[in-house]
Design a protein around this motif. Sequence first.
Motif, short mmCIF file in Angstrom:
data_model
loop_
_atom_site.label_atom_id
_atom_site.label_comp_id
_atom_site.label_asym_id
_atom_site.label_seq_id
_atom_site.Cartn_x
_atom_site.Cartn_y
_atom_site.Cartn_z
N TYR A 1 7.95 -6.95 0.37
CA TYR A 1 6.99 -7.51 1.31
C TYR A 1 7.71 -8.34 2.37
CZ TYR A 1 3.30 -5.88 -1.76
OH TYR A 1 2.47 -5.07 -2.49
N VAL B 1 -1.70 -9.59 2.75
CA VAL B 1 -1.31 -10.69 1.88
C VAL B 1 -2.18 -11.89 2.22
CG1 VAL B 1 0.52 -12.32 1.28
CG2 VAL B 1 1.04 -9.89 1.53
N PRO C 1 -0.60 -9.84 -2.61
CA PRO C 1 -1.09 -8.68 -1.85
C PRO C 1 -2.45 -8.23 -2.34
CG PRO C 1 0.64 -8.01 -3.37
CD PRO C 1 0.55 -9.50 -3.46
N VAL D 1 3.24 -5.54 6.79
CA VAL D 1 3.06 -6.24 5.51
C VAL D 1 4.16 -5.90 4.52
CG1 VAL D 1 1.52 -6.55 3.52
CG2 VAL D 1 0.57 -6.40 5.83
N ARG D 2 4.48 -4.62 4.37
CA ARG D 2 5.42 -4.26 3.32
C ARG D 2 6.09 -2.94 3.63
NH1 ARG D 2 1.21 -2.65 -1.60
NH2 ARG D 2 0.79 -0.51 -0.90
#
Length: 813
Positions: free
Chosen positions: A562, A431, A394, A540-541
């Motif tokens: 993630y 990422v 990340p 993304v997360r």
Amino acid sequence: MSERKPTLHAIGNAHIDPVWLWRWTEGLETIRATFQSVLDRMNEFPEFTFTGSSAAFYWLLEQTDPQMLSAIRERVQQGRWEIVGGWWIQPDCNIPCGESFVRHALYAQRFFQKTFGVTASVGYNPDSFGHAGTLPQILRKAGLTRYIFMRPAPHEKELPANVFWWQSPDGSRVLTARITRSYATWGRELAEHVQVSAQGCPNFLNDYIVFYGVGNHGGGPTIENIRSLLAMANDPAMPDVRLSTLKAFFEAVEAQAQAGAPIPVVPEELQHHARGCYTAHSEVKRQNRRVEHLLMTAERVACMAWTLLGHEYPQLAFTEAWQGVLFNQFHDILAGTSLPEGYEDARDLFGHSATLGGYALHTSLQALTRHIDTRGEGNPLVVFNPLPWEVTVPVEMERLPNRLKDETGNPLPAQAIQPTTVAGQERSVFVLGIPPMGYRVLRAGVAESAPPSERSLRAEVTESGAVLENDFWRLQVNPEGHLVSLYDKRHQVEVLSAPANVGIVIDDPSDTWSHDVHSFRNELGRFAQAQMAIEEMGSVRACLRIESAWGRSQMTQRLYLYRDIELIECRATVNWQEQYRMLKIAFPLRLQEVQVTAEAPYGFTTRQPDGNEEPCQQWIDLSGWAEDDTGKRIAYGFALLNDSKYGYDALGSELRLSILRSPAYAHHDPEKLDPERRYQYIDQGLQTAVYRLVPHAGSWQDARIPRRAWELNVPPICVNEYLHEGNLPATASFLRVEPANVLVTVCKKAEDADALIVRAYESTGKACSVQVEMPLLGIRWEAQMGACEIKTWRVTPGTPPTVEEVDLLERAI
């Protein structure tokens, strides 16, 4: 039969703590006064010789009294002032990274050669609080074939003899002697000191050592000391004692070894002494880790700019920066055992080193990005990976919109997250896979969004707790804020045996060193009463924020999961308001027949999970076997990576990372606190730690744990570049290494040549053939690496280029 009388080599010395219960300014005065006293004694006693270490002392003297340094040089040339140590200072011998120990030797041995015309052959750390088992290789490859230490003492560690071959995991050996009683003498105790020291002589040798001289705040051998020893030499009732040097002692032992003396081998770390020092004073340890990595990263980037562009390599700045870090690694500074003002000075010196390193890093990096062809749509963003292997990690960046494309025009998922300011600007996380010691040029601000990922991500808070889940893991947190389940979905394994990621408060009445303490297990309570919220959830997360409390202290833990990578990360902030307490983060694991492995300087150490406090560096791993949902046994383990911690314990299958301790500053037994006084306590207020959870099938070697730990500590670097032409492509790699068990840690300019120095170590205990490549320079070579071996090469670009193996002092082998 007459009583055996070994020869005792009386070693005149002056143990000087440049910082301890005094600041470095007083330490400098102590160095000057002590060295003048030694010179005076040499004028008075022609038989007298002196043994001194620590290149930093002589460097400081060079700045303040070059005339005295000249007088010392004359005595060195006469053989009466013995230079030992070969390191910049007497550091803590557990906490510095492997490269720091190399730099201790590199800069000290070069300084000794330049200043006195000699280099040391005796490593010398009498007062350091334990010694990592990987040090013999580092010592030997820097020309230090002999070693002196005192701690751990005989009551702390049993050894087969006080003289032995100390062997590191690669097989390197140094001839080592332990001081039996003390490195210092005070008052009229010298006769007893000599007799007790004589009892420490191994029965298979005819020679041993006795150290004398006033120490800690300097002083050195006194007139009374020298006269007493000269008188003892003629006293038949006393041991056969003579004024001598460590060189004479070791040469005598080496001759007896060649004649068949059965000197034992000790193939392990020399521990333990003062286990509380692995954790005391979080900030000095955090800064040490940060600046070590900053300087190694800056050197790698500066090498790229120098070789590719002819950009000036800031050699002198790097030397000055490293020497500042090395001074702060003095054992009473880095161990956390000095007075409060000493840590103000350490903060400033780390800041100075970081400024020098940061300037070198970013000027070199932007010299490189200026030569990259950044033309195209959107705003160019260069993302650089400082590590010589490909990473997929990340990347967070302030003032970055959440619309990105890569260098081929493909959209990249990016997620808007909370900025670090309250000014309306953007912050994003994405990422990215980045080539080894290389870069990619991304395009920011483009309109097209990335297509949704096929992988799942879930985060929710309910009355019964919270859940984070992706395709790899399912994490469940109870209402107290404790992680009650960590389920490996791919291998169908529940990793935890009890609530984990728990802040445990330990009663810790010991002094700052924790003298004679083996473990910290008297639990007072646990952080609980959690308030939880989903702080992030996007492409993304996800992030779960857990706020808990104990006593007067609060802790915020942010758990990150993630969508597309396996990473599990926790970022903890603690507002600590307790005294004589310790904080640990605990992970009870559902593992059987476990073995503990922890990173050591340029290597690792394997231990048993006996519950005792142990030193570590960037990672610790517990591996054994676990049962999956079907009851099948599989090889399984759990590693804990960290960004700034150096102590842990493991009991059975429970792993606990030591976060902080809070004794009074420099509280040394048997002194007691006066209830009528008020004291300053260590680690009060805000503390931070970042750690990653790495459950894994198979061994820690299979899981590439050393690489993953470096990836936590060395994140990518971003440069917002402008649009321009350039002769470098939109993506490139400068240096790569295979296989994965070999880590290249250093790429720097040689000290005395227009060449590169590349250093690597084998990180898992498996011999292999290593391939190193510098694609942009057209250089490639192969070499054999032994298990746990450190190798260094001098690489000279040219037509053709040359690659030559050298030692740690950059000398041809």
